[in-house]
Design a protein around this motif. Structure first.
Motif, PDB file in Angstrom:
ATOM      1  N   UNK A 405     151.591  88.252 116.679  1.00 51.11           N
ATOM      2  CA  UNK A 405     150.176  88.347 117.002  1.00 51.11           C
ATOM      3  C   UNK A 405     149.970  88.574 118.501  1.00 51.11           C
ATOM      4  N   UNK A 406     149.011  89.415 118.813  1.00 50.52           N
ATOM      5  CA  UNK A 406     148.661  89.651 120.216  1.00 50.52           C
ATOM      6  C   UNK A 406     147.170  89.937 120.316  1.00 50.52           C
ATOM      7  N   UNK A 407     146.612  89.659 121.496  1.00 56.59           N
ATOM      8  CA  UNK A 407     145.188  89.933 121.702  1.00 56.59           C
ATOM      9  C   UNK A 407     144.985  91.454 121.748  1.00 56.59           C
ATOM     10  N   UNK A 408     143.860  91.899 121.193  1.00 57.05           N
ATOM     11  CA  UNK A 408     143.541  93.326 121.156  1.00 57.05           C
ATOM     12  C   UNK A 408     142.272  93.666 121.928  1.00 57.05           C
ATOM     13  N   UNK A 409     141.278  92.783 121.823  1.00 55.62           N
ATOM     14  CA  UNK A 409     139.983  93.154 122.395  1.00 55.62           C
ATOM     15  C   UNK A 409     139.126  91.901 122.597  1.00 55.62           C
ATOM     16  N   UNK A 410     138.300  91.973 123.621  1.00 56.22           N
ATOM     17  CA  UNK A 410     137.321  90.914 123.888  1.00 56.22           C
ATOM     18  C   UNK A 410     135.986  91.600 124.158  1.00 56.22           C
ATOM     19  N   UNK A 411     134.950  91.164 123.443  1.00 54.10           N
ATOM     20  CA  UNK A 411     133.614  91.716 123.612  1.00 54.10           C
ATOM     21  C   UNK A 411     132.688  90.615 124.118  1.00 54.10           C
ATOM     22  N   UNK A 412     132.528  90.497 125.446  1.00 57.91           N
ATOM     23  CA  UNK A 412     131.602  89.503 125.985  1.00 57.91           C
ATOM     24  C   UNK A 412     130.173  89.817 125.548  1.00 57.91           C
ATOM     25  N   UNK A 413     129.291  88.817 125.516  1.00 54.29           N
ATOM     26  CA  UNK A 413     127.893  89.092 125.142  1.00 54.29           C
ATOM     27  C   UNK A 413     127.255  90.055 126.127  1.00 54.29           C
ATOM     28  N   UNK A 414     126.512  91.039 125.612  1.00 57.90           N
ATOM     29  CA  UNK A 414     125.883  92.027 126.481  1.00 57.90           C
ATOM     30  C   UNK A 414     124.516  92.396 125.945  1.00 57.90           C
ATOM     31  N   UNK A 415     123.807  93.222 126.690  1.00 55.40           N
ATOM     32  CA  UNK A 415     122.437  93.561 126.330  1.00 55.40           C
ATOM     33  C   UNK A 415     122.362  94.291 124.999  1.00 55.40           C
ATOM     34  N   UNK A 416     123.325  95.152 124.703  1.00 52.71           N
ATOM     35  CA  UNK A 416     123.285  95.902 123.447  1.00 52.71           C
ATOM     36  C   UNK A 416     123.434  94.983 122.243  1.00 52.71           C
ATOM     37  N   UNK A 417     124.388  94.043 122.310  1.00 50.76           N
ATOM     38  CA  UNK A 417     124.556  93.117 121.175  1.00 50.76           C
ATOM     39  C   UNK A 417     123.347  92.208 121.047  1.00 50.76           C
ATOM     40  N   UNK A 418     122.746  91.815 122.167  1.00 47.39           N
ATOM     41  CA  UNK A 418     121.557  90.968 122.102  1.00 47.39           C
ATOM     42  C   UNK A 418     120.390  91.718 121.460  1.00 47.39           C
ATOM     43  N   UNK A 419     120.228  92.986 121.829  1.00 50.75           N
ATOM     44  CA  UNK A 419     119.152  93.787 121.233  1.00 50.75           C
ATOM     45  C   UNK A 419     119.366  93.956 119.735  1.00 50.75           C
ATOM     46  N   UNK A 420     120.614  94.235 119.344  1.00 44.97           N
ATOM     47  CA  UNK A 420     120.908  94.404 117.914  1.00 44.97           C
ATOM     48  C   UNK A 420     120.608  93.125 117.146  1.00 44.97           C
ATOM     49  N   UNK A 421     120.950  91.973 117.745  1.00 47.46           N
ATOM     50  CA  UNK A 421     120.690  90.704 117.069  1.00 47.46           C
ATOM     51  C   UNK A 421     119.197  90.450 116.942  1.00 47.46           C
ATOM     52  N   UNK A 422     118.435  90.741 117.994  1.00 47.96           N
ATOM     53  CA  UNK A 422     116.988  90.540 117.930  1.00 47.96           C
ATOM     54  C   UNK A 422     116.349  91.416 116.857  1.00 47.96           C
ATOM     55  N   UNK A 423     116.791  92.667 116.773  1.00 48.14           N
ATOM     56  CA  UNK A 423     116.237  93.566 115.753  1.00 48.14           C
ATOM     57  C   UNK A 423     116.602  93.089 114.348  1.00 48.14           C
TER      58      UNK A 423
END
Length: 623
Positions: A405-423
């Protein structure tokens, strides 16, 4: 004085659907602006002020609530204006904390006071909420964070003496735009407008979710969110009851692959970050276990754009080189630019052990882990590689689904994910928020970082050593400016011992304030391409590196170089000149040098050798 608008300063208009705009104050209630977006706001405000001033109108004082931002990222003023003559008769608006000092002292409003107020609103828009809310006047720490060219423009606009400010807002705007290009590149306005447009869309999109519910106490948007939270809780309780009474089996969450992947990351000699920042561009950087760093950054994913730069970090200092511009290529260390611009950009890209510790801490705060057999979890992949995804308070973490197992990706919280969640929540109140939203984790500008642990320590540190050796030719760019003094300050004199070129110099120094980035010494080298004596070409000369101490905001000194080969040539030319003078009674003899070139280096050869030895020792310590 006309009465100011009584509209809700948090949202322009009674309903978001009525006017697709939001006030600057509404945006700042969520987060501060990045520098490019702040400059866009200030530029548009200055354009509006110029139009008003041309019609003989002034505003006097401007609030963040007076600036409207639309869905295209453009700004306009909604504050009332009045004729200059009427302003002289009206009492000043003392309610505006961002007003110019002479306005608060009782002087009438003028174009100069408008420019001052606009600049202070710009400063406040860049400040953290805990530092200084909008409307509290100058923000010293934010002013210090500005890059040099922009800081100088704002300093003039906010001078206490009106006579020292810009004569009009048009000249203010012209210098502001020139400074923005110098600091942020030619695409600064596009990035700034994109941020503002996304921020307005997030505010407007969230309006259906926060509409009025009842007339009870408290803000109506908070009452609606409480109602939705209560509804979500009921749904969760219903699910729990079904599982309990219908014999549902407990979910089997996946945790071990994350633990193993982070343990491997912590042991790695390096990690590669491939990041897409929403506003500053793309980054591809490798970071060693001992904090050296190298890679590239630019406006396009393949770093083919004109402003793309190579990066190398040695001993905590960031050196850059334009990779696609032959005229500007070459390592540069700018201490002030590193402290204010580069170091803050690179703070996310930490050593492997620290990154592993940060992600492990996030996994320990009630994460939502993938579930064995869950259909949605089974389809997760990163660049086509099957992956497990964990929802943590620091964003989404992806690791490979198969061992090792190895790390592949990290997605910190950002404006796009916040907008998608609000919608999503606006359409379906039972939608689950991410753990980052639940924990109120501050948003970042990163749209996701691909992570690759580096396991070949020899190749990794070999690249670091090679780049460090290249720094022997690094310069300080414009941070130490050398202005050569002609006349008595610089001269060339040839004799039977050779040709000596003396140069006196002085110039400003733009140093850093923190010891980690500040230069205490520089090494200046003078090169002269051509020297002639009595019409005879001698050749050039070089001074070699000379050390100079930096102790303030300027540097002055002298430097010289000598070419001994000029001695015999001088003797022959001098003898011929004497013979000519004896025969004709006329003498014509002079020494001449081409313009000296002075190069300022942040490192000496000894410094470079010591850094290389340190890096080689670090490699050996890794085993």
């Amino acid at each position: 004085m006309p009465e100011r608008s009584k509209q809700d300063p948090k949202l322009y208009g009674e309903r978001a659907t009525a006017v697709a705009s939001a006030t600057l104050e509404a945006l700042l209630a969520v987060r501060r602006l990045p520098p490019e977006a702040g400059v866009v706001v200030l530029r548009d405000v200055l354009i509006g002020l110029a139009q008003a001033h041309e019609q003989g109108l002034v505003h006097g004082g401007i609030r963040a609530a007076d600036v409207l931002v639309d869905l295209d990222g453009h700004c306009r003023l909604q504050a009332p204006a009045r004729p200059v003559a009427a302003a002289a008769d009206d009492p000043p608006d003392t309610e505006v904390d961002d007003a110019a000092p002479e306005l608060r002292a009782g002087a009438p409003a003028s174009p100069t006071t408008d420019g001052y107020s606009a600049a202070v609103v710009f400063l406040a828009s860049l400040a953290d909420q805990h530092e200084a809310p909008v409307g509290t006047g100058l923000v010293p720490s934010t002013y210090e964070e500005l890059a040099g060219p922009v800081r100088r423009v704002v300093a003039r606009a906010t001078a206490q003496d009106p006579a020292e400010r810009y004569p009009d807002v048009r000249s203010f705007r012209e210098e502001l735009e020139a400074a923005a290009v110098a600091v942020h590149g030619p695409q600064w306005a596009e990035r700034g407008q994109r941020f503002l447009a996304d921020s307005v869309e997030a505010t407007v999109s969230s309006h259906p979710l926060v509409g009025p519910v009842d007339d009870g106490p408290g803000p109506w948007w908070r009452r609606r969110r409480l109602a939705l939270a209560a509804l979500a809780l009921l749904v969760l309780l219903a699910v729990a009851v079904v599982v309990l009474f219908e014999g549902g089996e407990p979910k089997r969450e996946v945790r071990e692959p994350f633990d193993q992947a982070l343990a491997a990351l912590a042991r790695a000699p390096g990690v590669r970050y491939q990041d897409h920042n929403q506003f500053t561009g793309y980054y591809d950087l490798a970071v060693t276990a001992t904090a050296e760093r190298f890679g590239a950054m630019g406006g396009s994913e393949d770093f083919s754009d004109k402003v793309a730069e190579d990066v190398t970090t040695v001993a905590g200092r960031d050196y850059v080189s334009y990779r696609n511009d032959a005229a500007l290529k070459g390592w540069i260390y700018d201490p002030g630019g590193d402290e204010k611009n580069l170091a803050p950009r690179f703070k996310t890209y930490v050593v492997p052990g620290k990154l592993a510790a940060q992600l492990r801490a996030a996994l320990d705060e009630q994460p939502r882990l993938p579930v064995v057999g869950d259909e949605a979890d089974a389809t997760v992949a990163v660049d086509g590689q099957p992956a497990w995804r964990a929802d943590t308070v620091q964003g989404y973490l992806y690791v490979s689904k198969n061992a090792p197992y190895r790390v592949l990706r990290w997605e910190p919280p950002n404006l796009e994910t916040a907008m998608a969640a609000l919608k999503a929540m606006a359409k379906d109140p039972s939608s689950r928020r991410s753990r980052a939203m639940e924990a109120h984790t501050p948003l970042t500008y990163s749209l996701g970082i691909n992570l690759t642990p580096v396991t070949d320590a020899t190749a990794l540190y070999g690249k670091v050593v090679r780049l460090t050796k290249e720094l022997a030719s690094a310069t300080t760019g414009g941070s130490v400016q050398i202005l050569q003094q002609r006349g008595d300050g610089s001269k060339v004199a040839c004799s039977h011992t050779g040709c000596l070129v003396d140069v006196a110099f002085s110039g400003p120094v733009y140093n850093a304030t923190s010891p980690a980035h500040r230069l205490d010494n520089v090494y200046i080298e003078m090169k002269v391409a051509s020297i002639t004596t009595g019409g005879q070409e001698v050749g050039g000369c070089s001074s070699g590196l000379r050390a100079y101490r930096l102790t303030g905001a300027s540097l002055a000194g002298k430097i010289s170089c000598n070419n001994p080969a000029g001695g015999p040539l001088f003797d022959r030319a001098d003898a011929a000149n004497r013979a000519r003078a004896n025969s004709s009674g006329r003498s014509s003899f002079w020494d001449y040098t081409s313009a000296p070139e002075l190069l300022v280096h942040p490192l000496s050869p000894t410094d470079v050798d010591q850094l290389v030895a340190k890096e080689q020792h670090e490699l050996q310590s890794l085993g």
